[in-house]
Design a protein around this motif. Structure first.
Motif, PDB file in Angstrom:
ATOM      1  N   GLU A  78       0.836  -1.205   0.000  1.00 33.76           N
ATOM      2  CA  GLU A  78       0.000   0.000   0.000  1.00 33.76           C
ATOM      3  C   GLU A  78       0.873   1.258   0.000  1.00 33.76           C
ATOM      4  O   GLU A  78       0.608   2.211  -0.740  1.00 33.76           O
ATOM      5  CB  GLU A  78      -0.929   0.014   1.221  1.00 33.76           C
ATOM      6  CG  GLU A  78      -2.015  -1.051   1.205  1.00 33.76           C
ATOM      7  CD  GLU A  78      -1.582  -2.394   1.785  1.00 33.76           C
ATOM      8  OE1 GLU A  78      -2.458  -3.208   2.081  1.00 33.76           O
ATOM      9  OE2 GLU A  78      -0.361  -2.623   1.929  1.00 33.76           O
ATOM     10  N   HIS A 207      -4.551   3.160   4.507  1.00 34.88           N
ATOM     11  CA  HIS A 207      -5.896   3.075   5.074  1.00 34.88           C
ATOM     12  C   HIS A 207      -5.909   2.836   6.584  1.00 34.88           C
ATOM     13  O   HIS A 207      -6.892   3.161   7.249  1.00 34.88           O
ATOM     14  CB  HIS A 207      -6.705   1.978   4.374  1.00 34.88           C
ATOM     15  CG  HIS A 207      -6.151   0.591   4.587  1.00 34.88           C
ATOM     16  ND1 HIS A 207      -5.173   0.050   3.785  1.00 34.88           N
ATOM     17  CD2 HIS A 207      -6.431  -0.354   5.524  1.00 34.88           C
ATOM     18  CE1 HIS A 207      -4.888  -1.176   4.216  1.00 34.88           C
ATOM     19  NE2 HIS A 207      -5.631  -1.441   5.265  1.00 34.88           N
ATOM     20  N   ASP A 229      -4.803   4.643  -0.016  1.00 41.07           N
ATOM     21  CA  ASP A 229      -4.927   3.477  -0.898  1.00 41.07           C
ATOM     22  C   ASP A 229      -6.310   2.849  -0.882  1.00 41.07           C
ATOM     23  O   ASP A 229      -6.640   2.060  -1.766  1.00 41.07           O
ATOM     24  CB  ASP A 229      -3.899   2.413  -0.492  1.00 41.07           C
ATOM     25  CG  ASP A 229      -4.162   1.869   0.906  1.00 41.07           C
ATOM     26  OD1 ASP A 229      -4.566   0.710   1.038  1.00 41.07           O
ATOM     27  OD2 ASP A 229      -3.967   2.629   1.878  1.00 41.07           O
ATOM     28  N   GLU A 230      -7.121   3.174   0.115  1.00 41.20           N
ATOM     29  CA  GLU A 230      -8.413   2.507   0.241  1.00 41.20           C
ATOM     30  C   GLU A 230      -9.341   3.361   1.084  1.00 41.20           C
ATOM     31  O   GLU A 230      -8.954   3.854   2.138  1.00 41.20           O
ATOM     32  CB  GLU A 230      -8.210   1.135   0.901  1.00 41.20           C
ATOM     33  CG  GLU A 230      -9.426   0.246   0.932  1.00 41.20           C
ATOM     34  CD  GLU A 230      -9.102  -1.102   1.567  1.00 41.20           C
ATOM     35  OE1 GLU A 230      -9.611  -1.344   2.676  1.00 41.20           O
ATOM     36  OE2 GLU A 230      -8.324  -1.860   0.975  1.00 41.20           O
ATOM     37  N   ARG A 249      -5.914   2.897  -5.886  1.00 43.07           N
ATOM     38  CA  ARG A 249      -6.340   1.501  -5.733  1.00 43.07           C
ATOM     39  C   ARG A 249      -5.514   0.581  -6.626  1.00 43.07           C
ATOM     40  O   ARG A 249      -4.835   1.030  -7.547  1.00 43.07           O
ATOM     41  CB  ARG A 249      -7.832   1.377  -6.066  1.00 43.07           C
ATOM     42  CG  ARG A 249      -8.734   2.115  -5.070  1.00 43.07           C
ATOM     43  CD  ARG A 249     -10.198   1.808  -5.307  1.00 43.07           C
ATOM     44  NE  ARG A 249     -11.023   2.314  -4.216  1.00 43.07           N
ATOM     45  CZ  ARG A 249     -11.573   3.519  -4.183  1.00 43.07           C
ATOM     46  NH1 ARG A 249     -11.381   4.359  -5.194  1.00 43.07           N
ATOM     47  NH2 ARG A 249     -12.313   3.902  -3.156  1.00 43.07           N
TER      48      ARG A 249
END
Length: 250
Positions: A78, A207, A229-230, A249
């Motif tokens: 990530e 995240h 990333d999320e 993502r």
């Protein structure tokens, strides 16, 4: 099951596991997803847990801080995705600030051919920057052993001698109400100072840092672009109401 019983069971499961998925709570309580979501929202308001993507987690200690080696083992892919995207925003010849931290450290290989000038307070960054032939300035100050970051009056005074096209900052917590936070007030001041000296500020946070808050405030959410990333739809709406959010993502 009564609301109070569900809340007690949710908190017991969290105490045992630290992170619990939404589906686990649905099965444990025999309740619907919508009911559990409402429970988690209420318990979060009461500051008994924090909601995370797909479930809930225990609140972290506000001054808890991992070492560089401990951080470097967490969410590696990530961080690499976030770092690669962040580096793509840097234009050839830019002057940038790289905050000490494991995600900003991952940006360095992507800067090799950009002819940039980097100012950093990250002792760990210096060798890697030089390996990639990046023009590098290291601020002064005292070295903080746990994070290998330069902090203190000397760091602030030397940092103020520069101006940046962009700065890239790490944070331990990102919250729509409490903003960007970190455990150490001295590191928070370094980060905030760099943000004020840059034309554009970016906070890089995977995240696990979202919907979390630490002891010392760095800045309000709207003072930097958030790169993560999320992020689920509900939280993305809440963050985007206050700042620009870039979600990198897979």
């Amino acid at each position: 099951m009564l609301t109070e019983e569900r809340h007690r069971l949710i908190l017991e499961l969290l105490a045992q596991k630290e992170i619990v998925k939404l589906q686990e709570l649905v099965e444990a309580t025999g309740s619907s997803e919508s009911t559990i979501r409402r429970d988690l929202t209420q318990l979060e308001k009461e500051k008994k847990l924090r909601r995370v993507h797909g479930g809930a987690a225990l609140l972290q200690q506000k001054r808890e801080e991992l070492s560089v080696s401990e951080k470097s083992l967490k969410y590696i892919e990530e961080k690499q995705r976030i770092a690669a995207y962040a580096a793509s925003l840097v234009q050839k010849g830019n002057c940038i600030y790289l905050d000490a931290g494991t995600t900003t450290w991952e940006m360095i290989p992507h800067l090799a051919d950009k002819e940039v000038t980097v100012v950093t307070n990250g002792v760990m960054h210096v060798e890697r920057l030089l390996e990639h032939n990046v023009t590098t300035y290291l601020v002064g100050g005292m070295i903080k052993p746990k994070t290998k970051a330069l902090i203190g009056r000397g760091a602030i005074e030397s940092l103020r001698q520069y101006r940046f096209d962009q700065c890239f900052i790490g944070a331990n917590g990102v919250h729509d109400e409490y903003g960007y936070t970190t455990p150490d007030p001295e590191e928070a001041l370094i980060k905030y100072t760099a943000m004020q000296l840059a034309q554009r500020a970016y906070v890089l946070a995977d995240h696990s840092k979202l919907n979390e808050s630490a002891f010392a405030k760095i800045a309000d959410l709207n003072e930097a672009v958030l790169i993560t990333d999320e992020l689920d739809e509900e939280w993305q709406e809440r963050y985007e109401a206050k700042t620009i959010v870039e979600v990198v993502r897979v």
